[in-house]
Design a protein around this motif. Structure first.
Motif, PDB file in Angstrom:
ATOM      1  N   VAL A 221       0.913  -1.352  -0.220  1.00  0.00           N
ATOM      2  CA  VAL A 221       0.195  -0.076   0.091  1.00  0.00           C
ATOM      3  C   VAL A 221       0.715   1.295  -0.027  1.00  0.00           C
ATOM      4  O   VAL A 221       0.483   2.242  -0.790  1.00  0.00           O
ATOM      5  N   VAL A 222       2.052   1.262   0.998  1.00  0.00           N
ATOM      6  CA  VAL A 222       2.933   2.549   0.840  1.00  0.00           C
ATOM      7  C   VAL A 222       3.443   2.641  -0.867  1.00  0.00           C
ATOM      8  O   VAL A 222       3.392   3.764  -1.225  1.00  0.00           O
ATOM      9  N   ALA A 223       3.817   1.448  -1.219  1.00  0.00           N
ATOM     10  CA  ALA A 223       4.183   1.570  -2.702  1.00  0.00           C
ATOM     11  C   ALA A 223       3.240   2.112  -3.569  1.00  0.00           C
ATOM     12  O   ALA A 223       3.557   2.870  -4.471  1.00  0.00           O
ATOM     13  N   ALA A 224       2.071   1.531  -3.517  1.00  0.00           N
ATOM     14  CA  ALA A 224       1.171   2.000  -4.324  1.00  0.00           C
ATOM     15  C   ALA A 224       0.694   3.557  -4.139  1.00  0.00           C
ATOM     16  O   ALA A 224       0.477   4.186  -5.209  1.00  0.00           O
ATOM     17  N   SER A 225       0.925   3.988  -2.930  1.00  0.00           N
ATOM     18  CA  SER A 225       0.444   5.607  -2.911  1.00  0.00           C
ATOM     19  C   SER A 225       1.429   6.302  -3.551  1.00  0.00           C
ATOM     20  O   SER A 225       1.291   7.466  -3.893  1.00  0.00           O
ATOM     21  N   MET A 226       2.950   5.728  -3.605  1.00  0.00           N
ATOM     22  CA  MET A 226       3.645   6.633  -4.466  1.00  0.00           C
ATOM     23  C   MET A 226       3.724   6.234  -5.740  1.00  0.00           C
ATOM     24  O   MET A 226       3.921   7.361  -6.483  1.00  0.00           O
ATOM     25  N   LEU A 227       3.256   5.064  -6.272  1.00  0.00           N
ATOM     26  CA  LEU A 227       3.032   4.931  -7.699  1.00  0.00           C
ATOM     27  C   LEU A 227       1.857   5.805  -8.197  1.00  0.00           C
ATOM     28  O   LEU A 227       2.029   6.137  -9.274  1.00  0.00           O
ATOM     29  N   VAL A 228       0.748   5.691  -7.451  1.00  0.00           N
ATOM     30  CA  VAL A 228      -0.019   6.710  -7.847  1.00  0.00           C
ATOM     31  C   VAL A 228       0.183   8.159  -8.327  1.00  0.00           C
ATOM     32  O   VAL A 228      -0.188   8.696  -9.282  1.00  0.00           O
TER      33      VAL A 228
END
Length: 421
Positions: free
Chosen positions: A84-91
C-alpha cells in the motif's frame, strides 16, 4: 507505563521499517518537497491556467483523495503494508506523468493529475503508520513514527529549498522539477515495495464478523480536526497576520517557517521519547493546552504593534511548534494503540480522514476569522483547541478494552509479520 530510556538510532531505523524503507521515505519526501509547494505555480506559469481554476482543481484532488481512504483502510486490514505504501507512491508517479503530458490551458488533465497526486498524498500517512505499527510495538513504535515524521520534514524542506533555487529557470525549471519528482516517487515506490512487509490477521481476528468496525473514537477524531489547524498556522495564519495586519516584512514569515521545519526535524523524536513517561491520551491533551497557550501568546504579541510585534510572534511560534510536535507524536500513536490489530487500517484511515478534512478547511476558516481582527482569530482557535483537549482527555478508551489490552498500550498479537527481500 512503558517508557523509552534513550534514543538508539539503529534500533529506531529497524523499528521504522529498516534502512531501505528509511531511504524510500527520504526519497519520497524529497520529491514531494520539490513539487508540492509549487504545484499552484505549475498550473499558473507552465499551463497558463488562472489561479482560481488551479486552486479549485487542487482542492478537488485533496477531497477525492479523502474519499478513497475507506478503501485504503480495508486494504490495510487484509494485511497489505509495504504494497500500500508503494501504491501510494506509484499513484503519484501517474499524477506527475499526467502533469507533464498536460497541454497548455487544459484544466481537465491538470485536475486529473491533481486527483492522482491527492490520492497518493492522502493514502500514504495511513499506509506508513500501519507498516510501522506492524514491525514495531509499544513505545518503540511511537518513537519510530516520530522518526518517520522528522525524516519526512527534512526531505520536504530540502526539496523545497532545491525547488526554490531552481525557480529562476521559469517554466523550463518547473517542467524539470516535475520530472525529477516523478523519478523520485518511482524510486521510492521500488524501495518501499522491496521490504515486503505483510501482516497476517490471526485466526481469532479472521473469525470476527465482516461488518465489525474499528473503534469510533468520535471525540478524538473530532478534536483532531481542530488540532490539525496548528499545521497551517506557520504557513497561513502567521504570514497573513504579519504581512496584512502588522505590515511586517515577509522575511519574518519565511524565518518562522524555516524555524518550524528545523525544530520539527531536530526535536520530534526527543520530545516524543521525553513524553513517553505519560499516557498517550494525556500527552495529546497536553498538546492541546500548549497549542492554546501559543494562540493566546500570538494574540498578546500582535497587540505590541509594528516594532516589537513581529519578533514576539516569532518567539511564540516556537511554543506553537512544540505543541505541534507533541500533537504529532501522540495522535497517530494513540489511534494505533487503541485499534485492534485486525482493524488497524480502518482506524488509521479514519484518523487520516479527520486530518485531511481539517487541513482542507483550515485555510478558509483561518482567513475568514483573520478578516475580522486578531482577537477573533486567536480567541476562536484558543477556545476550540481547549475544548478539543478536554474532549480528548475525557473520552473513554473503548478500543483498548475491545482488544483486551491495557489502556494506552498495544500488542503484536493477532498479527504475523512476513518480511523478505
Amino acid at each position: 507505563m512503558a517508557t523509552i530510556a534513550k534514543i538508539r538510532p539503529r534500533a529506531l531505523v529497524r523499528a521504522s521499517g529498516g534502512p531501505r524503507y528509511a531511504v524510500a521515505l527520504a526519497v519520497d519526501a524529497l520529491g514531494t518537497g520539490l513539487l508540492r509547494p509549487f504545484l499552484l505555480l505549475y498550473g499558473v506559469m507552465a499551463l497558463r491556467l488562472s489561479a482560481p481554476v488551479t486552486g479549485i482543481a487542487m482542492t478537488v484532488g485533496v477531497v477525492m483523495g479523502l474519499v478513497c481512504m475507506p478503501a485504503v483502510g480495508r486494504w490495510l486490514d487484509r494485511g497489505a503494508r509495504s504494497t500500500v505504501v508503494a501504491a501510494s507512491m506509484l499513484v503519484r508517479v501517474l499524477g506527475v506523468a499526467l502533469l507533464l503530458a498536460t497541454p497548455t490551458g487544459n484544466v481537465w488533465l491538470f485536475a486529473t493529475a491533481a486527483l492522482f497526486l491527492g490520492i497518493g498524498n492522502q493514502a500514504w500517512p495511513a499506509a506508513h503508520a500501519a507498516l510501522v505499527a506492524t514491525v514495531a510495538h509499544g513505545r518503540e513504535r511511537d518513537a519510530a513514527l516520530a522518526g518517520g515524521r522528522a525524516l519526512r520534514n527534512a526531505g520536504l524542506g530540502a526539496g523545497a529549498l532545491l525547488a526554490t533555487a531552481c525557480l529562476a529557470g521559469g517554466t523550463t525549471a518547473l517542467h524539470a522539477l516535475a520530472a525529477v519528482t516523478g523519478l523520485a516517487y518511482l524510486a521510492a515506490a521500488s524501495l518501499a515495495w522491496s521490504v515486503h512487509v505483510h501482516a497476517h490477521p490471526s485466526a481469532a481476528a479472521a473469525t470476527t464478523r465482516d461488518d465489525e468496525t474499528a473503534p469510533r473514537m468520535r471525540a478524538l477524531l473530532a478534536a483532531n480536526v481542530i488540532y490539525v489547524f496548528c499545521l497551517n498556522v506557520p504557513e497561513i495564519a502567521l504570514p497573513l497576520v504579519l504581512v496584512t495586519q502588522m505590515h511586517a516584512s515577509p522575511v519574518w514569515s519565511a524565518a518562522i517557517f524555516v524555524a518550524n521545519t528545523v525544530l520539527v526535524v531536530t526535536l520530534q523524536v526527543p520530545v516524543t521519547v521525553l513524553m513517553s513517561r505519560f499516557p498517550r491520551r494525556t500527552v495529546l491533551a497536553i498538546a492541546g493546552v500548549v497549542l492554546a497557550a501559543s494562540y493566546l501568546g500570538f494574540l498578546a504579541a500582535t497587540s505590541l504593534g509594528h516594532g516589537w510585534g513581529a519578533p514576539a510572534v516569532a518567539v511564540v511560534s516556537v511554543v506553537c511548534t512544540i505543541g505541534e510536535i507533541i500533537y504529532a507524536g501522540s495522535a497517530t500513536a494513540l489511534v494505533a494503540a487503541l485499534a485492534p490489530a485486525h482493524l488497524l487500517g480502518r482506524a488509521l484511515a479514519r484518523l487520516q480522514l479527520s486530518t485531511g478534512f481539517g487541513l482542507a478547511i483550515s485555510p478558509a476558516v483561518i482567513t475568514a476569522l483573520a478578516s475580522n481582527d486578531s482577537t477573533t482569530l486567536w480567541g476562536s482557535l484558543t477556545a476550540a483547541t481547549l475544548l478539543s483537549a478536554s474532549a480528548v482527555a475525557t473520552e473513554k478508551d473503548q478500543g483498548s478494552s475491545r482488544a483486551g489490552l491495557p489502556v494506552g498500550e498495544t500488542s503484536k498479537a493477532g498479527v504475523r509479520v512476513r518480511r523478505g527481500g
